[in-house]
Design an enzyme around this catalytic site. Structure first.
Site, PDB file in Angstrom:
ATOM      1  N   SER A 157       0.780  -1.241   0.000  1.00 18.29           N
ATOM      2  CA  SER A 157       0.000   0.000   0.000  1.00 18.29           C
ATOM      3  C   SER A 157       0.806   1.283   0.000  1.00 18.29           C
ATOM      4  CB  SER A 157      -0.957   0.012   1.178  1.00 18.29           C
ATOM      5  OG  SER A 157      -1.957  -0.919   0.930  1.00 18.29           O
ATOM      6  N   PHE A 216      -9.233 -12.700   1.424  1.00 15.90           N
ATOM      7  CA  PHE A 216      -8.109 -13.283   2.183  1.00 15.90           C
ATOM      8  C   PHE A 216      -8.527 -13.734   3.577  1.00 15.90           C
ATOM      9  CE2 PHE A 216      -5.895 -10.214  -0.778  1.00 15.90           C
ATOM     10  CZ  PHE A 216      -5.548 -11.210  -1.690  1.00 15.90           C
ATOM     11  N   SER A 271      -9.914   0.965   3.024  1.00 15.03           N
ATOM     12  CA  SER A 271     -10.423   0.040   2.015  1.00 15.03           C
ATOM     13  C   SER A 271      -9.619   0.154   0.719  1.00 15.03           C
ATOM     14  CB  SER A 271     -11.899   0.345   1.724  1.00 15.03           C
ATOM     15  OG  SER A 271     -12.344  -0.422   0.626  1.00 15.03           O
ATOM     16  N   ASN A 325       1.246 -11.677   7.277  1.00 15.20           N
ATOM     17  CA  ASN A 325       0.289 -12.439   8.083  1.00 15.20           C
ATOM     18  C   ASN A 325       0.948 -12.854   9.401  1.00 15.20           C
ATOM     19  OD1 ASN A 325      -2.367 -13.435   8.401  1.00 15.20           O
ATOM     20  ND2 ASN A 325      -1.647 -15.514   8.039  1.00 15.20           N
TER      21      ASN A 325
END
Ligand code: REY
Length: 393
Positions: free
Chosen positions: A102, A160, A200, A369
């Site tokens: 991002s 995800f 978002s 993660n």
């Protein structure tokens, strides 16, 4: 007439000259020290042992490797830990390329704001003016997208929900932008337009569509012509849908949800699920050059940079804020840093700079993660920008 990158750079150079002369418009409003001399005097030297400790902590928390690169008045300092490739055992390399996730959103926001400056987009105009019928609510504005206040659901939450199956399901897929927007619109909207911050990816997919609509060219071209080329970022590119990272690269390793399961090499993927929200590949020196140049006014007019750095809180801590495609973190020493974070499978990234653009830090760990590893990596910011803690007397 739209201003060329060269004209913007010239205007930016004038601004830097003005800052150097101590006649900056209102540096205090940005929380910067009153003069460049004061900035130099006040800025602590980076605590590179602290930076290295944060990288080692990220590795201890499950990252195969990590690295950070600081740029400031005292020069460039880089540190690495662990490996960039588990198969070959090659050590982490602070020159290597990786997926910045991002942090791509800041690139997209810069292009949108340049188009605003050129009179080709209006920040408070409805998206519907430029992309008629795309969104179901004509109250959603361009500014709502860039501030994550559109209420458009983030389709990646569902995509995800199960980490490895979710990733394998999209790693070779090529989505159209409209397909991604449709995935979001299949879910309830999260807020009324403008009502609240709710991060978002959909917002920056739509922002990319705006760029393409207004320029008539792919976002890759806008990034190249407006940012990558003018700043000479040789290790930076917007890659979609090619799955490879060219040149010297860091391999990325995704942590499965199941404890103890082997890491998944996630280096190669289309990143089509993120596009203008996350498909940039870069390297530490380029990311720092981008963020410091942005803060020094080399990419945007003072008015647009002011808009970009005008922030609202994203949580209750009053230390985390979001502007237009840009985060602000208020560190414990009072220093404010602007930039973005990134999470794409196998890669956590931080890219931040001070408001005067004199100091910048990029850090990455080649895993994801794995929240603890990301938190540990974030420790590089405090160490780099706040420097050594004064010893207790
Ligand atoms: C997507 C999930 C994260 C990543 C995301 N990234 O929205 C954007 C960003 C581009 O903000 C994945 N997590 C992971 C999961 C969780 O799959 N079940 O950690 O790699 O950078």
């Amino acid at each position: 007439m739209p201003s060329s990158p060269r004209r913007r750079l010239t205007a930016g150079a004038a601004l830097i000259a003005a800052l150097a002369g101590g006649v900056a418009s209102s540096p205090v409003a940005y929380g910067a020290p009153a003069s460049p001399a004061a900035a130099r005097a006040a800025a602590p030297s980076p605590d590179m042992a602290g930076v290295a400790a944060a990288l080692n902590a990220a590795v201890a928390e499950g990252a195969p490797g990590a690295m950070a690169r600081f740029t400031g008045p005292e020069g460039v300092r880089a540190r690495t830990a662990g490996v960039r490739d588990r198969a070959s055992g090659a050590a982490m390399d602070a020159r290597a390329r990786f997926r910045v996730g991002s942090v791509s959103k800041t690139f997209t926001a810069v292009v949108v704001l340049q188009l605003v400056d050129e009179g080709r987009l209006a920040l408070d105009a409805p998206v519907d003016r430029y992309l008629p019928g795309l969104l179901p609510d004509d109250r959603i504005t361009v500014r709502h997208l860039l501030t994550h206040r559109s209420g458009l659901a983030d389709y990646t939450d569902r995509m995800f929900h199960e980490t490895v199956p979710g990733f394998e399901g999209v790693r070779n897929r090529v989505f159209s932008q409209r397909e991604l927007v449709d995935l979001s619109l299949a879910e309830p909207r999260t807020t009324e337009p403008g009502a609240a911050y709710k991060y978002s990816n959909t917002n920056f997919v739509v922002a990319g569509m705006l760029v393409e609509e207004v320029t008539g060219r792919p976002v890759a071209r806008a990034f190249q012509q407006r940012i990558i080329g003018p700043l000479g970022l040789r290790d930076t590119s917007y890659v979609h849908p090619d799955t490879r990272i060219a040149g010297l690269r860091v391999r990325g390793y995704l942590h499965p949800d199941e404890a103890g399961a082997p890491l998944v090499d996630s280096t190669e993927q289309t990143v089509s699920w993120a596009q203008s929200g996350g498909a940039v590949i870069s390297a530490p020196a380029d990311l720092t050059a981008f963020m410091t140049a942005l803060m020094r006014g080399r990419l945007l007019s003072p008015r647009m940079l002011d808009a970009m750095t005008t922030v609202a809180p994203t949580d209750a801590t009053n230390t985390r804020f979001y502007g237009l495609g840009l985060r602000r973190y208020d560190l414990t020493c009072g220093t404010r840093v602007y930039g973005h974070t990134g999470t794409v499978q196998g890669y956590y990234t931080y890219a931040f700079a001070t408001r005067d653009g004199r100091r910048g830090l990029s850090a990455m760990a080649n895993t994801s993660n794995r929240g603890q590893a990301n938190t540990a990596l974030g420790g590089t910011l405090e160490a780099a920008f706040c420097g050594k803690k004064p010893s207790a007397s």
